[in-house]
Structures are given as C-alpha cells and as structure tokens.
Design an enzyme around this catalytic site. Sequence first.
Site, PDB file in Angstrom:
ATOM      1  N   HIS A   1      46.888  46.134  -4.303  1.00 13.79           N
ATOM      2  CA  HIS A   1      47.211  46.113  -5.735  1.00 13.79           C
ATOM      3  C   HIS A   1      46.201  45.336  -6.573  1.00 13.79           C
ATOM      4  O   HIS A   1      46.231  45.408  -7.801  1.00 13.79           O
ATOM      5  CB  HIS A   1      48.596  45.481  -5.946  1.00 13.79           C
ATOM      6  CG  HIS A   1      49.716  46.329  -5.438  1.00 13.79           C
ATOM      7  ND1 HIS A   1      50.126  46.307  -4.118  1.00 13.79           N
ATOM      8  CD2 HIS A   1      50.494  47.234  -6.064  1.00 13.79           C
ATOM      9  CE1 HIS A   1      51.115  47.153  -3.964  1.00 13.79           C
ATOM     10  NE2 HIS A   1      51.360  47.740  -5.114  1.00 13.79           N
TER      11      HIS A   1
ATOM     12  N   CYS B   1      53.738  45.193  -2.346  1.00 17.75           N
ATOM     13  CA  CYS B   1      53.729  45.761  -0.984  1.00 17.75           C
ATOM     14  C   CYS B   1      54.928  45.296  -0.178  1.00 17.75           C
ATOM     15  O   CYS B   1      55.197  45.839   0.896  1.00 17.75           O
ATOM     16  CB  CYS B   1      52.477  45.339  -0.218  1.00 17.75           C
ATOM     17  SG  CYS B   1      50.948  45.790  -0.998  1.00 17.75           S
TER      18      CYS B   1
ATOM     19  N   CYS C   1      45.833  40.684  -3.445  1.00 18.43           N
ATOM     20  CA  CYS C   1      46.322  41.747  -2.574  1.00 18.43           C
ATOM     21  C   CYS C   1      45.248  42.840  -2.487  1.00 18.43           C
ATOM     22  O   CYS C   1      44.775  43.325  -3.519  1.00 18.43           O
ATOM     23  CB  CYS C   1      47.607  42.330  -3.155  1.00 18.43           C
ATOM     24  SG  CYS C   1      48.017  43.935  -2.443  1.00 18.43           S
TER      25      CYS C   1
ATOM     26  N   LYS D   1      38.762  57.999  -6.026  1.00 17.13           N
ATOM     27  CA  LYS D   1      39.835  57.430  -5.232  1.00 17.13           C
ATOM     28  C   LYS D   1      41.021  57.220  -6.157  1.00 17.13           C
ATOM     29  O   LYS D   1      40.865  56.810  -7.297  1.00 17.13           O
ATOM     30  CB  LYS D   1      39.382  56.097  -4.653  1.00 17.13           C
ATOM     31  CG  LYS D   1      40.155  55.757  -3.413  1.00 17.13           C
ATOM     32  CD  LYS D   1      39.550  54.580  -2.694  1.00 17.13           C
ATOM     33  CE  LYS D   1      40.595  53.889  -1.868  1.00 17.13           C
ATOM     34  NZ  LYS D   1      41.604  54.705  -1.235  1.00 17.13           N
TER      35      LYS D   1
ATOM     36  N   CYS E   1      52.831  39.653  -1.242  1.00 11.72           N
ATOM     37  CA  CYS E   1      52.640  40.576  -2.364  1.00 11.72           C
ATOM     38  C   CYS E   1      53.969  41.262  -2.635  1.00 11.72           C
ATOM     39  O   CYS E   1      54.519  41.921  -1.736  1.00 11.72           O
ATOM     40  CB  CYS E   1      51.569  41.611  -2.057  1.00 11.72           C
ATOM     41  SG  CYS E   1      51.519  42.909  -3.320  1.00 11.72           S
TER      42      CYS E   1
ATOM     43  N   HIS F   1      55.027  63.095  -6.436  1.00  6.74           N
ATOM     44  CA  HIS F   1      53.694  63.526  -6.851  1.00  6.74           C
ATOM     45  C   HIS F   1      52.995  64.281  -5.721  1.00  6.74           C
ATOM     46  O   HIS F   1      53.570  64.475  -4.638  1.00  6.74           O
ATOM     47  CB  HIS F   1      52.875  62.347  -7.375  1.00  6.74           C
ATOM     48  CG  HIS F   1      52.611  61.250  -6.384  1.00  6.74           C
ATOM     49  ND1 HIS F   1      51.995  61.455  -5.173  1.00  6.74           N
ATOM     50  CD2 HIS F   1      52.879  59.903  -6.432  1.00  6.74           C
ATOM     51  CE1 HIS F   1      51.872  60.316  -4.529  1.00  6.74           C
ATOM     52  NE2 HIS F   1      52.427  59.354  -5.261  1.00  6.74           N
TER      53      HIS F   1
ATOM     54  N   LYS G   1      46.556  53.098  -8.176  1.00  9.07           N
ATOM     55  CA  LYS G   1      48.005  52.966  -8.003  1.00  9.07           C
ATOM     56  C   LYS G   1      48.763  53.662  -9.132  1.00  9.07           C
ATOM     57  O   LYS G   1      49.954  53.903  -9.033  1.00  9.07           O
ATOM     58  CB  LYS G   1      48.385  51.479  -7.933  1.00  9.07           C
ATOM     59  CG  LYS G   1      48.111  50.899  -6.561  1.00  9.07           C
ATOM     60  CD  LYS G   1      49.293  51.113  -5.629  1.00  9.07           C
ATOM     61  CE  LYS G   1      48.830  51.083  -4.184  1.00  9.07           C
ATOM     62  NZ  LYS G   1      49.909  51.344  -3.246  1.00  9.07           N
TER      63      LYS G   1
ATOM     64  N   HIS H   1      53.157  62.825  -2.067  1.00 12.34           N
ATOM     65  CA  HIS H   1      54.451  63.032  -1.396  1.00 12.34           C
ATOM     66  C   HIS H   1      54.619  64.507  -1.040  1.00 12.34           C
ATOM     67  O   HIS H   1      55.088  64.853   0.045  1.00 12.34           O
ATOM     68  CB  HIS H   1      55.621  62.646  -2.309  1.00 12.34           C
ATOM     69  CG  HIS H   1      55.517  61.272  -2.908  1.00 12.34           C
ATOM     70  ND1 HIS H   1      55.666  61.037  -4.254  1.00 12.34           N
ATOM     71  CD2 HIS H   1      55.283  60.071  -2.351  1.00 12.34           C
ATOM     72  CE1 HIS H   1      55.532  59.739  -4.489  1.00 12.34           C
ATOM     73  NE2 HIS H   1      55.298  59.129  -3.350  1.00 12.34           N
TER      74      HIS H   1
HETATM   75  N1  MSP Z   1      58.836  54.210   1.829  1.00 14.75           N
HETATM   76  C1  MSP Z   1      57.607  54.162   2.535  1.00 14.75           C
HETATM   77  C2  MSP Z   1      57.669  55.007   3.790  1.00 14.75           C
HETATM   78  C3  MSP Z   1      58.754  54.638   4.754  1.00 14.75           C
HETATM   79  S1  MSP Z   1      58.841  55.728   6.087  1.00 14.75           S
HETATM   80  C4  MSP Z   1      59.909  55.017   7.119  1.00 14.75           C
HETATM   81  C5  MSP Z   1      56.505  54.678   1.637  1.00 14.75           C
HETATM   82  N2  MSP Z   1      56.870  55.472   0.632  1.00 14.75           N
HETATM   83  S2  MSP Z   1      55.903  56.110  -0.466  1.00 14.75           S
HETATM   84  O1  MSP Z   1      56.762  56.689  -1.463  1.00 14.75           O
HETATM   85  O2  MSP Z   1      54.943  55.175  -0.924  1.00 14.75           O
HETATM   86  O3  MSP Z   1      55.199  57.318   0.256  1.00 14.75           O
HETATM   87  C6  MSP Z   1      54.055  57.101   1.003  1.00 14.75           C
HETATM   88  C7  MSP Z   1      53.630  58.433   1.577  1.00 14.75           C
HETATM   89  O4  MSP Z   1      53.392  59.385   0.526  1.00 14.75           O
HETATM   90  C8  MSP Z   1      52.322  58.372   2.312  1.00 14.75           C
HETATM   91  O5  MSP Z   1      52.445  57.941   3.641  1.00 14.75           O
HETATM   92  C9  MSP Z   1      51.896  59.794   2.264  1.00 14.75           C
HETATM   93  O6  MSP Z   1      52.680  60.496   3.185  1.00 14.75           O
HETATM   94  C10 MSP Z   1      52.283  60.177   0.838  1.00 14.75           C
HETATM   95  N3  MSP Z   1      51.212  59.875  -0.113  1.00 14.75           N
HETATM   96  C11 MSP Z   1      51.268  59.072  -1.205  1.00 14.75           C
HETATM   97  N4  MSP Z   1      50.083  59.156  -1.881  1.00 14.75           N
HETATM   98  C12 MSP Z   1      49.244  59.997  -1.224  1.00 14.75           C
HETATM   99  C13 MSP Z   1      47.990  60.584  -1.517  1.00 14.75           C
HETATM  100  N5  MSP Z   1      47.268  60.257  -2.563  1.00 14.75           N
HETATM  101  N6  MSP Z   1      47.545  61.550  -0.680  1.00 14.75           N
HETATM  102  C14 MSP Z   1      48.273  61.995   0.376  1.00 14.75           C
HETATM  103  N7  MSP Z   1      49.463  61.482   0.665  1.00 14.75           N
HETATM  104  C15 MSP Z   1      49.871  60.305   0.047  1.00 14.75           C
HETATM  105  O7  MSP Z   1      55.351  54.368   1.902  1.00 14.75           O
END
Ligand code: MSP
Length: 629
Positions: A146, A129, A143, A295, A126, A18, A298, A21
């Site tokens: 969540h 998480c 949590c 905001k 949790c 999304h 999830k 990411h």
């Molecule tokens: N798997 C762990 C990371 C391990 S790194 C050794 C993880 N994955 S995740 O799929 O949840 O991705 C989290 C990352 O996605 C965030 O740190 C950020 O880089 C990005 N984002 C997810 N949602 C976001 C927003 N709404 N806005 C900006 N970036 C965010 O955590």
Amino acid sequence: MTAFYLTTPIYYVNDRPHLGHAYSTIVADAMARYRRVAGDDVWLLTGTDEHGDKIAQAAAKAGITPQAMADQNSAAFRATWQALGISYNDYIRTTEERHKKVVQAILQALWDAGEIYLGTYGGNYCFGCERFYTEKEIVDGKCPDHLTPLTWIEEQNYFFKMSKYQGWLIDHIERHPDFVRPERYRNEVLGFLRDPLTDLSISRPRRRLEWGIPLPFDDQYVTYVWFDALINYVSALGGPGDPRFEKFWPHAQHVIGKDIVKPHAIYWPCMLKAAGISLYQHLNVHGYWTLGGHKISKSVGNLVEALAFKEKYGNDAFRYFVLREMVFGLDADFSEEAFVGRLNADLANDLGNLVSRATTLIVNLGGGKVPQGGSVTPAEEAVAEAFAKVKADVAAAMDEFAFHRALASIWEFVGVVNRYVDTSQPWALAKDAAKKDRLDAALTTLAESLRVLGIMLVPFLPDAAEKIRTALGQSGEPRLADAVWGRFAAGAPVQRLSGLFPRIDDKKTSASPAGPVETAATPRIKIDEFGKVELRVAEVIAAEPLPKSKKLLKLMVSLGQEQRTVVAGIAEHYAPADIVGKKVVIVANLEAAKLMGVESNGMVLAASIGGKLAVLTLDRDLPPGAKVT
Ligand code: MSP
C-alpha cells in the site's frame, strides 16, 4: 465418475467486482465446464471473505455496519457471476453459520491438541493488508503493497505452531512437483521456505477488532481473517464427516492469483496437516492483469471498467479474450485494442466465418441435411486427424490449466477446416453432377467439424457452442465422449447460422492506452539492401528463462543442419512451453552478441504494439532452415 472440486478465492467485500476477480472466476468456470463435459462429477465453489479489519474499516468509512457492507457487496459479486454465466455449485459467505461452525471446530481441535499457544507479539502492522510485516519486507518504513506507514503494535495473541511444519512442507512440495503450479510459483514457495518459518498469529484482540469469529476457547479474541477465510474451502463442503466433504475434498484444487500464494501454499497446508485433514491436490496460480502496459495500482476503478466490456461485447467474447490472452501463470495486458483485435480475428473472422460458410453450404448445396457420407480421400482424412490431435492437445493443456494453449489448439483446427473449405470448393463441386460424391464428402466433413466444435467450445464459449449445437439439431447434453469423428447421422437437419460474432469496426473503439498504430515512415531501401539480411525458418527445440532477466528467453533452435542458441526478448509474452515446437523466423546472419552472459546467434522476428507481442510463425508447414524471402 470422477469427482472434481474446484474453488476460486473468496473475494473481500470492501471492493466491487472487477476484471481481476472476474478472471479467477472465469478460469475456474471454464475448467469446471470442461470437466463436466469430460464426464466428471464437478463441484465449483466461489464466495466472499467478509471478516477482518479491512471490511470493518471500509464499513465505518461508509457509515454502515460491517454486516450491511458484506450483504451489499457479497450480493454484487453474486450478481456479477450470474451475469457472466458462472456455473458455480455453491456460494459461501464467511459470515454464514455453516462456516463459523467449522472454523470454531477446527480451532478447538487444534487448541486441544496443543497446536495453539498464547504468546506476545510486537510488529509493524498494515491495516490494509491485515498483517504484520517483517523488517525485511518493509520498504522505506512503509507497507510494500500500500506504500502507507505501518503501525507498531504489541499485544498478546494466540499462535499456531506453524514453524514445526517447515521440514514436512518442503518435503511435500519436493515430492509433489505440481502441488503448486506453474513451476515459477513452486520455486517462489520453496524460496520462502528457505528462511525460517515463524509461528502464525491467528487471533486479534477484541478490543481492537470486533468483526470476526470469536475463538472458541477465549472470547476476548476473534480469529485472524486469513485463518478464518482459508477454511471456507472445507466448511463449504460441510467439513470432515459430511458426505459431500468425503466425496469432493480428496479431489480439491484451488485457483488463485499470485498475490495470495503465501497463505495458500504455506499457511493452508500446515493448517490442514495440523487438523488431520488431507492436503488439496493442486494450487493453480495465475498472474496479474495490467491495463495499457501499466502495473495496476490499488485504485481499481479502471479494472471495474475493464469488466464492463462484457456488456459491450458479450460474455463469450469477454471470456475468450481473457482465457486466450493470458498465458496462465504470467501477467497479461488488457486493452480495448487487443480485445477488439482478437474478437475480429479469432471470433468474427476465423470461427464466425467458418460457421456461417459451412452451415450456408450445407443448407444451399445439401438441402439443409447432412449428406450420406461420400468417399473419404486424404483431404477428408487430414481434417479428421487434425481434430483427433487437437482433442488430445486440449486435454493435455487443460490438465495443466493452460487455457491459452487449449484455445490455440482449437483455433488450429478452425484454420484447418477453413482451409479445407477453400481447397475443396464445394460450390464448384456442386456445379458438376459427376462430382456429387466429392460434394457429399465435403459437406459431411464440414458438418462433422462443426459438430465437434460445438462440444469442444463449451468450456470457453458456452453461448456460441450452444448456438452451433442448436443449428445442427444437437439437443442432448454435450459430452466430450461424443467429440469423435463420424458420429453425425446422415440426414440430420442443419440450419444456417450467421453473425455468431459480428465484426467490430475497430476505428470506432475508443482510443486505447496502447495508442494508435505507429506508421512513421522509415526511408525506403533497395532490394539488394534487403538481400543482405538472411532470414530462415527455425524450429524451437528447447526454451528456458534467463535467471536474471524478466524479458529474455534462451532458445535452442534448429535450422535443419545445425542448431544454435538464440536469446529472444519474449519472456513476458511466452512461457517456455508455449514456444517450444513452434517454427519461427530468425535473422540468421546477425553477428553473435552476448545478452546477460549468453551468446545469441540470431534474432527471432516478432511484431509488437502497445505492450502486445507476437512471434512470426508459418501458416503452412515447411522444414527448418527454409529461406525466407
Ligand atoms: N479474500 C482474499 C482471498 C481469500 S481466499 C481464502 C483476497 N480477496 S481479493 O478480493 O483481494 O481477491 C484477490 C484475488 O482477486 C486474487 O488472488 C486474484 O485471484 C484476483 N485479482 C485481483 N486483482 C487482480 C488482477 N489485477 N489480475 C488478476 N487477478 C487479480 O485476496
């Protein structure tokens, strides 16, 4: 050649790719491309995080094996990055043998060195998480992330002796002020480290969770997913001893979102230290995207939709929007209205028009060739000087991952060249044979401007930059070293390039969460009523956040003869560094008012709509103190 190693977070495979990411990945890609044009030897890593409870539970729910879920979603991430043109050098999956091997080797080494022990732990867990929460963190027994009930779990587990590294880590962060950046996250980490650091539970009993890497010294346990995941940054390079590791690891930098600062800024350095591996150079932390000012919950469906804008408006426009709109480190809001606004103003109008005008003029008035110089007057010199400054500003901004600033600088230059077209009026010069020399100078300046833009834009608008270079017959690899004024050979062919970014009819875009522009009429006033308001140009000399406020910045502004403090509600839209040096407009005769204990002497003018805000600045330079009428 300097080596440069950059990583994105590895993404969980229970989710679809999304906007969030995509932002992390685009940021890393833009930086990697910048470093490549700068001449560095770059290695860009991304990948997927595939073990742990979260994935096991999602797979069970979907009625498939965790491996099948990982295969499906890891492929979806990879396909998305390919569609977005992400220039990664390696894609790691934590279920790969090459990764497991390094994780187990590090675990064994830590076990042998007495860095790991077996202990009992009870806590509120949790499953979402995959972590225990301390009493302090729990909100209403739930949590904090969540908002679901926690489960009390007591079990024997293996612990990494992280607590003993607390003093060392504080010292490291204090000695390396930009180890974690921007500064607000460094402060957050030092804040965490004011409380005692506990040891880290690094295992999960197999009877509860099968889906993980078995501990090499006790096969009744699998590795805690964060301990496993962080090691990807090292395992992807083959681990210590591998030539690739030896070459790139000393130059490692990570990009992450603000949600995962703690594992990266605390667990990871301690793990590296214990394993005898040098630390990474910088942790670059960005903020969160919100949608329509809300905001993000999830449930990520709407974030997936936001990513779909890349198909609707194109990769370059998508990249440009996210890189320009978000002040790196702060949160930003995504809306179609803001997206189309920038696309039309910055890409279609400023850049697209410039490219189309300049190439058309060279084709029509210069016979499609870069002319033989022409004599340089202060007007041409000013364009060349503006570029030299912009190039230096971009370099400084990119050193700090300030993509928004780098782009703002490049667009300043686009503005300079557009104004140069307006003032030099090549079409008028072409009508008078006596002005041939001036015409040549103007067309050469335009050709040179586009040539350097075709290089400077590579990291941000890779497709458009290539089109510009092709129109100018530049076929070699773009290099920042060639973005120097005066390298264009006379006689080089130029083709017309129009429609680089077609304008979007903004009335046709779907209603955005920001809502329509407010046009409610306020009563009309007489000119003398307006005359009571004293508006003046003020130069911002210093800016700092007000500690207790999320919204307010304390500004020191100069009105030429005097300096004053003005408090402005712009902190969610401007970082202090972005506003310092700007010439803004203030209401200078406003009664003093105290805001959060600070006396404000004036008000900064800003426009805002739908959660977006822009401070009014001058489009031409005037001294501070100048009256606005
Ligand atoms: N798997 C762990 C990371 C391990 S790194 C050794 C993880 N994955 S995740 O799929 O949840 O991705 C989290 C990352 O996605 C965030 O740190 C950020 O880089 C990005 N984002 C997810 N949602 C976001 C927003 N709404 N806005 C900006 N970036 C965010 O955590």
